[in-house]
Design an enzyme around this catalytic site. Structure first.
Site, PDB file in Angstrom:
ATOM      1  N   CYS A  88      57.480  39.709  -4.004  1.00 34.86           N
ATOM      2  CA  CYS A  88      56.239  38.945  -3.843  1.00 34.86           C
ATOM      3  C   CYS A  88      56.416  37.593  -3.171  1.00 34.86           C
ATOM      4  CB  CYS A  88      55.581  38.736  -5.208  1.00 34.86           C
ATOM      5  SG  CYS A  88      56.588  37.753  -6.344  1.00 34.86           S
ATOM      6  N   GLU A 124      51.684  45.956  -8.721  1.00 39.89           N
ATOM      7  CA  GLU A 124      51.511  44.561  -9.156  1.00 39.89           C
ATOM      8  C   GLU A 124      52.072  43.602  -8.114  1.00 39.89           C
ATOM      9  OE1 GLU A 124      53.377  40.879 -10.849  1.00 39.89           O
ATOM     10  OE2 GLU A 124      54.373  42.657 -10.045  1.00 39.89           O
ATOM     11  N   ARG A 171      49.649  32.972 -16.215  1.00 39.08           N
ATOM     12  CA  ARG A 171      50.311  33.667 -15.099  1.00 39.08           C
ATOM     13  C   ARG A 171      49.309  34.646 -14.496  1.00 39.08           C
ATOM     14  NH1 ARG A 171      55.824  34.683 -14.352  1.00 39.08           N
ATOM     15  NH2 ARG A 171      56.336  36.393 -12.939  1.00 39.08           N
ATOM     16  N   ARG A 173      48.274  37.374 -11.800  1.00 38.35           N
ATOM     17  CA  ARG A 173      48.822  38.365 -10.874  1.00 38.35           C
ATOM     18  C   ARG A 173      47.748  39.396 -10.556  1.00 38.35           C
ATOM     19  NH1 ARG A 173      52.017  34.941 -10.482  1.00 38.35           N
ATOM     20  NH2 ARG A 173      54.290  35.016 -10.564  1.00 38.35           N
TER      21      ARG A 173
END
Length: 375
Positions: A88, A124, A171, A173
């Protein structure tokens, strides 16, 4: 569920499918069969093997996985689910974004998806993927949607914040869920169970012993858990690993000693401007929230692979004058204390910082399992 795990890292996403949370304990999910996992990084693959010895880990570049090798490893049997999060860093809005080979790794995910043809998949990545553009000016997310559509998959995607699902960390995502168009699958992110309240960083880690500079602590030193989250993290663990702190130089230690909760680089420079600390401690590089101290009664900010570097994003312990230890980072990610990491300090912090938080993965896994049981 027969599952293939791609870009597995040390196994945060894997954990959520491999285990169920029952009566305050992580117990193996008897309905989960992870057929094989793939990870190119040697240290991460070794950590995966240590924690999931029953799973066939293929430690090689995914580009070198041939169609024959893939089909041999699934024994030409139907797979219910592919899970995974390609690298990522290229999409991250922190630092310089670039459309490089890592940014194109979703093409390998697509390739294996087209070979295996599972009933569903879970993909993800960082939130920045939604705004990332390819060299032609189009959005990467549109490329991904187009590719998945070309092999007859419908998709839905949403940005989830781990703090809403029992993880003591803000967090965000993006999660993409896909399902074959020939199946009657009803998916909704709204059906993933949220937690009733958020967990603060203090509630997550204040039972871990203090770590003096230069020391590596391997026991709880008589400290007892004070809440259910800490009890869950300690369950089955006879001690702790990766709970160490370095010795800092004068400048960094002085900065750490003077920064207060919720503040960082700009606060230190303000102290310099006010003459409260000498000019030599002025900070001239880094983002505004570097050298930042965490706030004890809030979830942590996002854990990254720089979690133990004071000049990284906000990662200074809310009370002690040091950055977080890797074990504290793992706790904040919701890895239990018995989960092992392998390699150098950089290897370990990368394994922790890149992972999907296990408790968030578990919430998603529970809903996917339910949906698949109805097909």
């Amino acid at each position: 569920m027969r599952i293939v795990d791609l870009f597995s890292g040390a196994g945060g996403l894997t954990f959520g499918f491999y285990y169920k949370l029952i009566n305050g304990q992580f117990l193996e999910n008897e309905n989960c069969d992870i057929v094989f996992a793939n990870e190119w990084d040697k240290a991460a693959a070794e950590a995966f093997r240590k924690n999931f010895p029953k799973i066939n880990m293929i430690n090689k570049d995914i580009k070198k996985l041939t169609e024959k090798e893939i089909l041999d490893n699934i024994s030409n049997q139907e797979v219910d689910l592919i899970i995974g999060g390609p690298p990522c860093q290229s999409y991250s809005t922190i630092g310089r974004r670039k459309y490089d080979d890592k940014a194109k790794m979703y093409e390998e995910y697509y390739r294996l998806l087209s070979v295996i043809k599972p009933k569903m998949f879970l993909f993800e990545n960082v939130k920045g993927m939604l705004s990332m553009k390819n060299p032609k000016g189009g959005k990467v997310i549109e490329d991904i949607k187009s590719r998945f559509d070309s092999i007859e998959y419908d998709i839905d995607y949403r940005v989830l914040n781990a703090a809403d699902y029992g993880v003591p960390q803000n967090r965000e995502r993006v999660f993409i869920i896909g399902w074959r168009k020939d199946l009657n699958i009803n998916w909704s992110f709204d059906n993933i169970e949220k937690s009733k309240k958020q967990i603060s960083i203090k509630q997550a880690i204040n039972d871990l012993p203090s770590v003096p500079a230069g020391e590596n602590i391997k026991s709880y030193k008589g400290k007892q858990p004070t809440n259910d989250y800490q009890k869950l993290m300690r369950n089955k663990s006879g001690g702790i690993s990766c709970h160490f702190s370095p010795i800092y130089g004068d400048k960094i230690q002085t900065v750490i000693n003077n920064v207060i909760q919720g503040e960082g680089k700009n606060y230190i420079n303000q102290l310099v401007d006010e003459g409260k600390i000498p000019q030599e401690y002025r900070l001239t590089s880094g983002y505004n929230n570097t050298y930042g101290r965490l706030i004890e009664n809030q979830p942590s900010t996002t854990i990254t692979n720089n979690m133990s570097t004071p000049s990284g994003l906000r990662c200074i312990h809310y009370r002690e004058n040091r950055a977080l230890t890797p074990r504290e980072g793992a706790r904040i990610q919701s890895f239990p204390d018995w989960f092992e990491f392998v390699g150098t300090k950089k290897d370990i912090t990368t394994q922790i910082g890149n992972a999907v938080p296990p408790l968030l993965a578990m919430k998603i896994a529970t809903q996917i399992e339910k949906v698949l049981s109805e097909v």
